[in-house]
Design a protein around this motif. Structure first.
Motif, mmCIF file in Angstrom:
data_model
loop_
_atom_site.group_PDB
_atom_site.id
_atom_site.type_symbol
_atom_site.label_atom_id
_atom_site.label_comp_id
_atom_site.label_asym_id
_atom_site.label_seq_id
_atom_site.Cartn_x
_atom_site.Cartn_y
_atom_site.Cartn_z
ATOM 1 N N ALA A 130 0.827 -1.210 0.000
ATOM 2 C CA ALA A 130 0.000 0.000 0.000
ATOM 3 C C ALA A 130 0.862 1.261 0.000
ATOM 4 N N VAL A 131 1.947 1.269 0.793
ATOM 5 C CA VAL A 131 2.839 2.441 0.827
ATOM 6 C C VAL A 131 3.529 2.611 -0.525
ATOM 7 N N ASN A 132 3.988 1.515 -1.114
ATOM 8 C CA ASN A 132 4.615 1.596 -2.444
ATOM 9 C C ASN A 132 3.648 2.144 -3.482
ATOM 10 N N ALA A 133 2.370 1.752 -3.402
ATOM 11 C CA ALA A 133 1.369 2.256 -4.348
ATOM 12 C C ALA A 133 1.171 3.757 -4.173
ATOM 13 N N VAL A 134 1.154 4.231 -2.924
ATOM 14 C CA VAL A 134 1.009 5.677 -2.673
ATOM 15 C C VAL A 134 2.203 6.440 -3.236
ATOM 16 N N ILE A 135 3.403 5.924 -3.002
ATOM 17 C CA ILE A 135 4.602 6.588 -3.507
ATOM 18 C C ILE A 135 4.602 6.625 -5.034
ATOM 19 N N ALA A 136 4.200 5.514 -5.668
ATOM 20 C CA ALA A 136 4.142 5.472 -7.134
ATOM 21 C C ALA A 136 3.143 6.489 -7.673
ATOM 22 N N GLU A 137 2.007 6.598 -6.997
ATOM 23 C CA GLU A 137 0.996 7.575 -7.429
ATOM 24 C C GLU A 137 1.511 9.000 -7.273
ATOM 25 N N GLU A 138 2.228 9.273 -6.166
ATOM 26 C CA GLU A 138 2.772 10.616 -5.964
ATOM 27 C C GLU A 138 3.825 10.948 -7.014
ATOM 28 N N LEU A 139 4.654 9.960 -7.366
ATOM 29 C CA LEU A 139 5.663 10.188 -8.397
ATOM 30 C C LEU A 139 5.011 10.451 -9.750
ATOM 31 N N ARG A 146 5.068 18.284 -13.737
ATOM 32 C CA ARG A 146 6.215 18.812 -14.481
ATOM 33 C C ARG A 146 5.911 18.885 -15.971
ATOM 34 N N GLN A 147 5.237 17.842 -16.490
ATOM 35 C CA GLN A 147 4.877 17.842 -17.899
ATOM 36 C C GLN A 147 3.908 18.975 -18.209
ATOM 37 N N THR A 148 2.924 19.189 -17.309
ATOM 38 C CA THR A 148 1.972 20.275 -17.499
ATOM 39 C C THR A 148 2.681 21.619 -17.510
ATOM 40 N N HIS A 151 4.417 22.031 -20.848
ATOM 41 C CA HIS A 151 3.450 22.326 -21.911
ATOM 42 C C HIS A 151 2.972 23.775 -21.817
ATOM 43 N N LEU A 152 2.664 24.231 -20.577
ATOM 44 C CA LEU A 152 2.170 25.586 -20.417
ATOM 45 C C LEU A 152 3.252 26.605 -20.757
ATOM 46 N N GLU A 153 4.488 26.334 -20.344
ATOM 47 C CA GLU A 153 5.586 27.249 -20.664
ATOM 48 C C GLU A 153 5.757 27.374 -22.171
ATOM 49 N N ARG A 154 5.657 26.240 -22.862
ATOM 50 C CA ARG A 154 5.783 26.278 -24.324
ATOM 51 C C ARG A 154 4.602 27.024 -24.940
ATOM 52 N N ALA A 155 3.397 26.780 -24.395
ATOM 53 C CA ALA A 155 2.222 27.476 -24.924
ATOM 54 C C ALA A 155 2.334 28.986 -24.717
ATOM 55 N N LEU A 156 2.790 29.394 -23.536
ATOM 56 C CA LEU A 156 2.898 30.822 -23.248
ATOM 57 C C LEU A 156 3.921 31.504 -24.145
ATOM 58 N N SER A 157 4.915 30.748 -24.613
ATOM 59 C CA SER A 157 5.885 31.342 -25.536
ATOM 60 C C SER A 157 5.239 31.706 -26.869
ATOM 61 N N GLY A 158 4.074 31.103 -27.161
ATOM 62 C CA GLY A 158 3.364 31.426 -28.397
ATOM 63 C C GLY A 158 2.313 32.507 -28.245
ATOM 64 N N LEU A 207 -7.591 22.376 -21.964
ATOM 65 C CA LEU A 207 -8.210 22.911 -20.757
ATOM 66 C C LEU A 207 -7.744 22.168 -19.508
ATOM 67 N N MET A 208 -7.491 20.860 -19.623
ATOM 68 C CA MET A 208 -6.999 20.116 -18.483
ATOM 69 C C MET A 208 -5.605 20.581 -18.070
ATOM 70 N N ARG A 209 -4.811 21.066 -19.008
ATOM 71 C CA ARG A 209 -3.501 21.631 -18.651
ATOM 72 C C ARG A 209 -3.675 22.941 -17.879
ATOM 73 N N PHE A 210 -4.625 23.764 -18.310
ATOM 74 C CA PHE A 210 -4.917 24.975 -17.548
ATOM 75 C C PHE A 210 -5.448 24.610 -16.160
ATOM 76 N N GLU A 211 -6.230 23.544 -16.106
ATOM 77 C CA GLU A 211 -6.808 23.102 -14.831
ATOM 78 C C GLU A 211 -5.717 22.689 -13.846
ATOM 79 N N ARG A 212 -4.697 21.995 -14.327
ATOM 80 C CA ARG A 212 -3.664 21.472 -13.437
ATOM 81 C C ARG A 212 -2.546 22.458 -13.147
ATOM 82 N N SER A 213 -2.435 23.503 -13.950
ATOM 83 C CA SER A 213 -1.291 24.408 -13.805
ATOM 84 C C SER A 213 -1.498 25.404 -12.669
#
Length: 374
Positions: A130-139, A146-148, A151-158, A207-213
């Motif tokens: 259970a602890v390993n599953a929580v850590i995997a989910e957090e990672l 980080r990916q979001t 993506h947002l940084e690249r979008a804002l450059s445009g 929109l999901m990227r805006f939601e998470r950023s």
């Protein structure tokens, strides 16, 4: 823990602190500790178990005192959060957060000692999973964030601001609401605390990227109606989303596949959108979710042979339909190059039905290309 270490002898204090990373957050292996103390790995394991038993006894004896010790308070606080250590789904998130610098087996051992609970092998295995599953989910969540952000940084450059972008306070955007209800897809927004509706999967992804950023304070889909003219007729255009950043800047976003970016009707819409943005101090972003209009336009200079061939075909045929377009090319040119050439050379273009170079497809709105892509 300082109180507990005071109950051990000098060697016990050093071994426990090294094993559980109490010095610098680094947990030593049994082998490394054994080499440092000149004893075997097995002897260090025995001493570790002795320390854990002493810890359980210290917590238990503290409970008998009239004035609870800090160690008892620590165990009570952990117990209040964990509840039953044999219930992995509730205990695992607390252990992952409280003992994040420890390996999973060490975290389970320390929690067991503090809470005076002896777990069976099966219960301990369930808790570790259970602890390993929580850590995997957090990672996974951290990678997604980080990916979001990328993506947002690249979008804002445009994003292109016309003049100086105005800084808006949240209250100044309170009157902005949905001007047209989207037809198909919806999801619940935690940031907006309401259902958000979209017209396509592509819009949902953006929109999901805006939601998470964390850089986006607020957004509103279909925020307004902008009048424009196409083929001599007045029309209304509804931009996809208005975005308000934490730093106060605001920009309008239009989300379109690359192929549709070159359509003459869309260029007419964006020409009106550019004027609207200039009047209100907004920025303008035209994107397919991965690349923005300036990035698409950069490809126009990389394919001069495609521009020459399309121009020659239009001069020969007048107007190209899709079968003629397919017959002219053994393999279709990349959409990125096609859209860039059509926009850069002001070639009238309609997506549905496919018509390239049709004289009745007005490209008057294509001046927005020069404004957005200087």
């Amino acid at each position: 823990m300082e109180e507990f270490l005071g109950l051990l002898d000098e060697r016990g204090r050093r071994i426990f602190a090294q094993r559980y990373g109490l010095y610098d957050g680094t947990c030593w292996t049994l082998q490394r500790i054994g080499e440092a103390h000149g004893v075997s790995r097995e002897r260090i394991r025995q001493l570790e178990q002795k320390c854990l038993r002493r810890l359980r006894y210290a917590v238990q004896s503290a409970a008998m005192r009239a004035h609870p010790s800090p160690l008892l308070l620590l165990s009570q606080a952990l117990g209040a959060r964990v509840g039953d250590l044999t219930a992995p789904q509730r205990a695992a998130p607390v252990l992952a957060q409280t003992f994040g610098h420890l390996s999973v087996p060490l975290a389970c051992k320390l929690a067991s000692a503090l809470l005076k609970v002896r777990l069976s092998d099966e219960q301990e295995a369930d808790l570790k999973r259970a602890v390993n599953a929580v850590i995997a989910e957090e990672l996974a969540c951290a990678r997604q964030q980080r990916q979001t952000a990328r993506h947002l940084e690249r979008a804002l450059s445009g994003v292109r601001f016309f003049g100086e972008g105005k800084i808006y306070q949240p209250a100044e955007l309170d009157t902005v609401s949905c001007a047209r209800q989207a037809r198909s897809i919806s999801f619940y927004s935690q940031k907006m605390q309401r259902q958000v509706r979209c017209d396509s999967r592509l819009e949902t992804q953006v929109l999901m990227r805006f939601e998470r950023s964390p850089a986006v304070r607020w957004y509103q889909e279909q925020p307004m109606a902008i009048p424009y003219e196409y083929q001599g007729k007045p029309r209304l255009y509804y931009p996809d989303v208005l975005v308000h950043l934490v730093d106060g800047r605001v920009f309008l976003v239009e989300i379109k596949p690359i192929f549709h970016m070159a359509a003459s009707v869309n260029l007419a819409k964006w020409g009106a959108m550019k004027v609207w943005c200039a009047q209100h101090g907004y920025g303008l972003l035209i994107t397919n979710g991965k690349v923005s209009l300036p990035e698409v336009m950069a490809w126009a200079t990389r394919t001069p042979e495609l521009a020459a061939r399309l121009t020659a075909l239009i001069q020969h045929h007048g107007t190209l339909n899709f079968p003629q377009y397919l017959a002219a090319f053994e393999g279709l040119p990349p959409l990125l190059s096609f859209a860039a050439v059509v926009m850069r050379h002001r070639i009238p273009f309609s997506v549905s039905p496919f018509r390239l170079g049709a004289p009745d497809e007005s490209a008057s709105g294509s001046s927005v290309v020069d404004a957005v892509c200087p």
